[in-house]
Motif scaffolding. Structure first.
Motif, mmCIF file in Angstrom:
data_model
loop_
_atom_site.group_PDB
_atom_site.id
_atom_site.type_symbol
_atom_site.label_atom_id
_atom_site.label_comp_id
_atom_site.label_asym_id
_atom_site.label_seq_id
_atom_site.Cartn_x
_atom_site.Cartn_y
_atom_site.Cartn_z
ATOM 1 N N VAL A 69 0.833 -1.203 0.000
ATOM 2 C CA VAL A 69 0.000 0.000 0.000
ATOM 3 C C VAL A 69 0.871 1.258 0.000
ATOM 4 N N ARG A 70 1.777 1.345 0.965
ATOM 5 C CA ARG A 70 2.699 2.484 1.001
ATOM 6 C C ARG A 70 3.659 2.379 -0.182
ATOM 7 N N ASN A 71 3.921 3.458 -0.832
ATOM 8 C CA ASN A 71 4.860 3.430 -1.952
ATOM 9 C C ASN A 71 6.286 3.527 -1.426
ATOM 10 N N ASN A 108 -0.840 23.464 -11.859
ATOM 11 C CA ASN A 108 0.197 24.008 -10.976
ATOM 12 C C ASN A 108 1.477 23.185 -11.017
ATOM 13 N N GLY A 109 1.548 22.245 -11.925
ATOM 14 C CA GLY A 109 2.734 21.410 -12.051
ATOM 15 C C GLY A 109 2.592 20.097 -11.307
ATOM 16 N N PHE A 110 3.277 19.110 -11.817
ATOM 17 C CA PHE A 110 3.327 17.776 -11.216
ATOM 18 C C PHE A 110 4.752 17.551 -10.725
ATOM 19 N N ARG A 111 4.909 16.819 -9.651
ATOM 20 C CA ARG A 111 6.244 16.519 -9.146
ATOM 21 C C ARG A 111 6.212 15.224 -8.363
ATOM 22 N N TYR A 112 7.387 14.678 -8.151
ATOM 23 C CA TYR A 112 7.506 13.538 -7.233
ATOM 24 C C TYR A 112 8.732 13.731 -6.353
ATOM 25 N N ASP A 166 -0.829 11.314 -5.606
ATOM 26 C CA ASP A 166 -1.084 10.427 -4.474
ATOM 27 C C ASP A 166 -1.898 11.129 -3.398
ATOM 28 N N ALA A 167 -2.664 10.354 -2.663
ATOM 29 C CA ALA A 167 -3.354 10.895 -1.495
ATOM 30 C C ALA A 167 -2.303 11.443 -0.530
ATOM 31 N N GLY A 168 -2.432 12.706 -0.147
ATOM 32 C CA GLY A 168 -1.440 13.343 0.697
ATOM 33 C C GLY A 168 -0.321 13.995 -0.071
ATOM 34 N N ALA A 210 5.771 10.949 1.299
ATOM 35 C CA ALA A 210 7.075 10.289 1.357
ATOM 36 C C ALA A 210 7.786 10.606 2.667
ATOM 37 N N LEU A 211 7.712 11.871 3.094
ATOM 38 C CA LEU A 211 8.323 12.244 4.379
ATOM 39 C C LEU A 211 7.623 11.554 5.536
#
Length: 817
Positions: free
Chosen positions: A163-165, A255-259, A305-307, A312-313
């Motif tokens: 579930v968690r990436n 507004n832009g996408f990021r990871y 992603d949700a959140g 990730a943090l």
């Protein structure tokens, strides 16, 4: 347990063993002194769609005029264009008849992008390394063991949380003593996490051509405005170092996408790399010199992603206080999720190659597909290079459908639902295309699409961009999902709205001619060009079969739901007065044989326009001219067609397992299988190392149809399985919402158990001259017989039933061991 084991280095991500949770996936490969885990994620795309150089999208009326009056002639993918009867607007003809527009040919995006990599730097000066890589499919773990003649061994075991990436690798070094290696101030093994700068397309294309001799993008064709992604960033926040990749704003993410990639490690010194960050954003994770074991975890989250990326943090913060117990719990959750997945169905075959094919293929699907995630296009996310062939897009004339064909029968319904996530993007722009360029209601499904919010038709030229048959083909999966689950709420909320839009488009696009029939003009089929003959674009077989099937299933769905009586009347009128294929006689739907044929989706019928001549019985006999064989595309260079053709071959009786077809099938699988269990769709020699192909994952579908078929509403057991090969399957899913288990030995069905989820009547082709059906308490269930060998009986929701040639009065269940 099923294992995939490799006893050598794998040099490209596409050949590496895979892990994943359906959203975040990982492929592992090696260099001379590194183990590298490549991360991929289905929603990581460069979504820019620059239509500024494209011509105004073609309106179907001007295409009709060009084909009928001016007699346009051109190849399918661009080339010389001619109006055989002359044209008063040659510029417009030329800008439309180019196969694909400049946005597709001259710009590489939209396209998926790799996320980044985690590297384990092995002891650099030790020689003679041996490596064993082992994937345990049912536990969803990969273990890699590296050993050297001096007695040093490094072992890693890794998994992706369901579930968690987050990706976790445990490592251990044994046999290392002072003096065994050369002097270094660094620990003998260490990690680095990085995202390289997106390369300029010209540089990438030159390198790709040098390696594969294939012009993915040639220098003259690259538009001068093409730019790479922004340079990846590196920053510290809340005590953690973050690698960030930002993307240009566009309509999907204004507004832009990021990871973000965020790492944590046991007792490791985190060293951000301060050198030229225009080359890469990188951090080193250096274990203390005495350490001989530890762990590294990497979380990857995106804007979607949700959140958001902050997740990730939050994931990494869970490891601060009691990392060992948290990691242990994550590992338990990973194994439990894998166990739950494989409990849904199983196969046991007396042929190890094909049994492993089923498990390896479904494992790869589980890694990259999930009902709430963006599904991949042509290539698996953890294997994509920086730019891809055909934009790595969604192709709707079988490429995007093929991986999903076997999901419902494998009882992996949730995994199959990610198909509908992809279709939502087609429906968004398809409504505009239908309205503005066809003057029709409903949805037109374009040949190529992307997981983006498109502002206009991305492929609005011809011949490729105005083919009508994809609208039907794209929506068939909605009907199959209903037939396999009989979920009335899903049909009402999800399935029928899509079927309704497809039928509306066809009802409006069909034209009533003087003969009182409804005709479809203009549309080419396959991926044909224009010949100058209007008849070649009138009522073509591939189009008409999809039209009829789409109208037929929409009528059934509406009547099941008691909705849209006026539309049902309209659709039925179109269906009953629909012209025949290629000028032939109209199909008489009062004929029971035609009604029977309608139950099989057009693409899987023997008379489908795309079917090879041999499979349609128009070539020599299979003994004289076996298929596939050297000289056939599927043998020589393109396996991607094979799942489609085998579905036709197996479903319609041309495939004869004991005649040699089974042996040819398994030889073809062995020919195209790579060491990680993936089946390649196109040769590396022709297309280079372009990523792990997704369309060939559809090979599970014909394999399952050899064991179980139900496409016509009746269950067939082992209809195309060889007599001499034992087989058993548990809880494969049949139409009617039945879970079926059966065993086969010495050419005879040994047992059959059926669970009825919805309580629908069951129709079973009996495998024995006489059959007795009993329920879970051993009570005999009344049966009736239809003409032939079909036995019918009523069922109860959740009821378990067993068929046997002799009476058994013992309790039964239908559970997977």
């Amino acid at each position: 347990m099923h294992y995939t084991q490799i006893e050598e280095r794998t040099l490209y991500p596409e050949d590496g063993l895979m892990l994943g949770n359906g959203d975040l996936s990982v492929s592992v490969y090696q260099t001379a002194d590194r183990i590298i885990w490549r991360f991929g994620k289905g929603d990581v795309w460069d979504r820019r769609l620059d239509l500024s150089d494209n011509p105004r999208p073609a309106h179907i009326e001007e295409v009709a005029r060009g084909i009928r009056d001016e007699r346009w002639a051109c190849p399918p993918y661009g080339g010389p264009v001619e109006a055989l009867s002359g044209t008063d607007n040659p510029e417009r003809m030329r800008e439309l008849c180019q196969g694909s527009p400049p946005s597709y040919k001259r710009r590489p995006y939209p396209c998926p992008k790799p996320v980044g990599e985690l590297s384990l730097h092995l002891p650099p000066d030790l020689q003679g390394m041996r490596i064993t890589q082992r994937l345990c499919i049912e536990e969803a773990t990969v273990t890699i063991t590296c050993s050297w003649p001096v007695g040093v061994t490094v072992t890693t075991t890794c998994f992706v949380h369901p579930v968690r990436n987050v990706f976790v690798v445990h490592w251990r070094m044994e046999g290392w003593v002072e003096g065994i290696g050369f002097h270094s101030d660094l620990p003998p093994m260490r990690f680095s996490l990085y995202r390289w700068a997106d390369p300029a397309l010209e540089d990438f294309a030159a390198r790709a051509y040098g390696e594969s001799h294939h012009h993915m993008y040639s220098k003259p064709s690259i538009h001068p405005s093409v730019t790479p992604l922004p340079t990846p960033g590196l920053r510290e926040q809340d005590g953690a170092w973050i690698i960030e990749q930002a993307f240009h704003p566009e309509p999907t993410f204004p507004n832009g996408f990021r990871y973000w990639m965020v790492a944590a490690a046991s007792a490791a010194e985190v060293e951000p790399v301060a050198y030229n960050r225009k080359v890469a954003a990188r951090i080193f994770l250096n274990p203390p010199l005495p350490a001989r074991d530890g762990w590294v975890a990497v979380a990857v989250n995106t804007t979607r992603d949700a959140g958001g990326v902050d997740t990730a943090l939050a994931t990494m913060s869970a490891l601060r206080d009691d990392a060992e117990s948290v990691l242990a719990q994550w590992e338990v959750e990973n194994r439990e999720a894998a166990s739950e997945f494989w409990k849904r169905s199983s196969v046991t075959l007396g042929d190890a190659l094909l049994e492993n094919l089923w498990y390896e293929t479904l494992h790869a699907r589980r890694c990259a597909y999930r009902q709430d995630a963006i599904p991949p296009g042509l290539f698996l996310p953890s294997s994509v290079p920086d730019y891809q062939h055909w934009h790595g897009d969604y192709h709707t004339n079988y490429n995007i459908q093929s991986p999903f064909w076997g999901d419902f029968a494998a009882n992996q319904v949730e995994m199959g639902e990610s198909y509908f996530v992809a279709m939502d993007f087609f429906r968004q722009i398809g409504r505009k295309i239908a309205r503005d360029y066809y003057n029709c209601r409903g949805v037109f499904y374009q040949l190529a699409g992307f997981p983006i919010v498109a502002e206009d038709d991305p492929l609005g030229v011809v011949p490729m961009g105005r083919m009508a048959y994809m609208t039907g083909w794209a929506t068939h999966m909605y009907w199959w999902r209903w037939r396999h689950t009989m979920d009335i709420d899903w049909l009402r909320e999800v399935g029928y709205p899509a079927l309704r839009e497809s039928a509306l488009f066809y009802a409006d696009f069909l034209q009533e001619w003087h003969d009182g029939l409804f005709h479809l003009f203009p549309s080419n089929q396959f991926e044909d060009g224009f010949t100058g003959d209007p008849q070649h674009y009138t009522d073509r077989q591939e189009n008409m079969q999809h039209v009829r099937y789409s109208l037929w299933v929409a009528i059934q769905a509406a009547e099941i739901l008691s909705e849209d009586a006026d539309l049902v009347a309209l659709w039925r009128d179109r269906l009953t007065r629909c012209a025949g294929d290629d000028g032939g006689e109209p199909v008489n739907l009062d004929d029971p044989t035609q009604t029977y044929r309608m139950q099989c989706a057009p693409e899987f019928r023997a008379d489908y326009a795309f079917t090879p001549r041999l499979l349609r019985g128009q070539g020599r006999s299979p003994e004289e001219d076996p298929w596939p064989a050297p000289g056939d595309d599927e043998y020589d260079w393109y396996f991607g067609h094979a799942p489609l053709f085998y579905m036709q071959y197996v479903r319609l009786g041309g495939y004869q397992a004991d005649r040699g077809d089974f042996d040819r099938f398994r030889r073809l699988i062995a020919r195209w299988r790579h060491g990680n269990g993936l089946i390649w769709a196109m040769t590396v020699g022709a297309y280079g190392h372009c990523g792990g192909w997704t369309e060939s994952l559809g090979v599970c579908a014909p394999l399952q149809e050899m064991l179980l078929q139900s496409w016509d509403g009746s269950i067939r057991l082992f209809p195309a399985w060889p007599k001499h090969v034992e087989a058993r399957f548990t809880t494969l899913r049949a139409e009617g919402a039945f879970l079926v288990s059966a065993a086969w030995k010495q050419g005879t069905v040994q047992s059959v158990q059926i669970t009825s989820e919805r309580g629908t009547p069951c129709r079973l082709h009996t495998p024995w001259p006489e059959i007795v059906i009993t329920d879970a308490e051993g009570n005999i269930v009344p049966t009736t017989r239809e003409e032939g060998d079909i036995v019918c009986f009523e069922t109860q929701p959740g009821g378990d039933y067993e068929g046997s040639p002799t009476l058994k009065r013992i309790p039964i269940t239908n559970q997977v061991a």
